[in-house]
Design an enzyme around this catalytic site. Structure first.
Site: not given
Ligand code: MN
Length: 424
Positions: A132, A139, A205, A207, A239, A243, A246, A259, A263, A370
């Site tokens: 990834d 971002h 996420e 992606e 993904d 948080r 993380q 993560k 996925t 975000e």
């Molecule tokens: Mn990612």
């Protein structure tokens, strides 16, 4: 006949992502029966194993050997660009409204053409390795600003190389797979010690990712100029990220358990040949990249992306983000060149994902981190609910398509629901 006007004898609704000009590849299973490789057109799957068995899809590029009698696309991916192009050419001809071979063969049509609602889509291939990246400047700047402040938002390396990490392929799941809220270790800033429990901050996420076709030998890098020979096609990627896990775990080696609890990918792989009309320049790269990352031709793609959220109380999904693949600062050729420049080998079926695709405006941010700016600006939903992260029962759906002059080439979607954490 120009290619935009070309039509199939199979009905394609006007808003379909899968006209005859797309012909993506995927793996499906009928209600009864084995897994098979297929392509999508309109609301139907075309069984490529059945066409191959009828000797209508034997490729010269591989001396006619079986490529589609497998429950995965790895063999076809590894066969290379000449084989991909030959298959696309044959399928285009077989499915055209003015071509009779398949159109007028009732028996073969019944055997090979199946409505979407009679199949289950499976993972398209065995994914050996998953990487990834972190290739959106917007971002990276947003996240950096939140965690380190505006002045240190971008790490010194970011404008010089496509930052990435090795992910986990075992937990990549096909669209429609629901995931339980993960457990893990977290620590709030004011707590004296970490605690263990269900994540309180699950995020998506937005992606996209590309599958590697023929790989490279250990020790032999793939230059940016050879990228097209190694990129089989693209899918949408969610993904999922915890948080709070993380934030506590990521120093100093990067993401880990935040993560790899799941996925999600969309089932249909859209090829570079189908996307060719939508190539566009990416953002200007300043400072200029080192020679091994230099690209003289445009290699970004104008893919309109959308993320929606539907809570258990909502009767319809609500769009929370609109972005575009073209915003990415580092393109796929640069990602692949960087990944292999030290000699690292790749193999057919490897997945390389882009990183969160955020655009320049607050409604184009590709994560809830975000969109809700680190829980300070709750997202308002039409029924009065608000969100700063994903709640139990929330369904996240991502879609994407390219469109120009009446031609729409799409990716379908990737969807999944976050279920309550498992107890016991
Ligand atoms: Mn990612």
């Amino acid at each position: 006949m120009n290619s935009t006007a070309m039509k199939s004898f199979i009905d394609v609704p006007p808003d379909s992502h899968f006209p005859i000009q797309n012909l993506p590849f995927g793996v499906f299973r009928r209600q009864t029966g084995d897994a098979s490789v297929g392509t999508a057109i309109g609301n139907h799957v075309v069984d490529l194993r059945a066409l191959e068995a009828a000797n209508l899809l034997r490729l010269k590029a591989v001396n006619g050997r079986d490529l589609f009698a497998h429950p995965s696309l790895n063999a076809f991916m590894g066969a290379g660009r000449a084989a991909w192009r030959e298959a696309r050419q044959i399928l285009t001809l077989l499915l055209r409204e003015d071509h009779t071979t398949l159109r007028d063969n009732r028996k073969l049509r019944d055997a090979a053409i199946v409505p979407f609602d009679e199949v289950t889509m499976l993972l398209p291939c065995q994914i050996g390795d998953y990487t990834d990246f972190y290739s959106s400047l917007e971002h990276a700047t947003n996240v950096g600003t939140m965690f380190r402040g505006k002045d240190n938002a971008l790490m010194p390396n970011w404008l010089h190389l496509p930052v990435g990490y090795h992910g986990r392929s075992s937990s990549i799941v096909i669209s429609g797979t629901d995931l339980h809220r993960p457990h893990g270790q977290t620590k709030s800033d004011d707590a004296p010690a970490p605690s263990f429990g269900p994540s309180r901050n699950v995020d998506f996420e937005l992606e996209m990712g590309f599958f590697v076709g023929p790989g490279n030998e250990l020790g032999r890098p793939i230059p940016t100029t050879a990228a097209r020979d190694h990129i089989f096609g693209l899918v949408l990627v969610n993904d999922w990220s915890a948080r709070d896990i993380q934030k506590w775990e990521y120093v100093p080696l990067g993401p880990f358990l935040a993560k790899n609890f799941g996925t999600s990918i969309s089932p249909w792989i859209v090829t570079l040949d189908a996307l060719e009309p939508f190539i566009c320049p990416g953002p200007r790269q300043d400072p200029p990249p080192l020679p091994y990352l230099k690209m003289d031709e445009p290699f970004s793609f104008d893919v309109q992306l959308e993320v929606s959220l539907q809570s258990e109380k909502m009767s319809a999904p609500h769009v929370v983000c609109r972005s575009n693949f073209r915003h990415l600062y580092w393109n796929m050729a640069q990602q692949l060149a960087h990944h292999t420049v030290n000699g690292c080998n790749t193999r057919p079926g490897d997945l390389l994902a882009s990183g969160t695709i955020s655009g320049p405006t607050p409604d184009s941010y590709g994560s809830m981190l975000e969109l809700a700016w680190m829980r300070t600006r709750p997202i308002e939903l039409p029924n009065g609910e608000t969100r700063v992260a994903i709640n139990d029962g929330d369904r996240i759906t991502m879609t994407g398509f390219c469109e120009r002059e009446g031609l729409r080439i799409g990716f379908g979607g990737v969807t999944g629901q976050i279920l309550p954490a498992r107890t016991g």
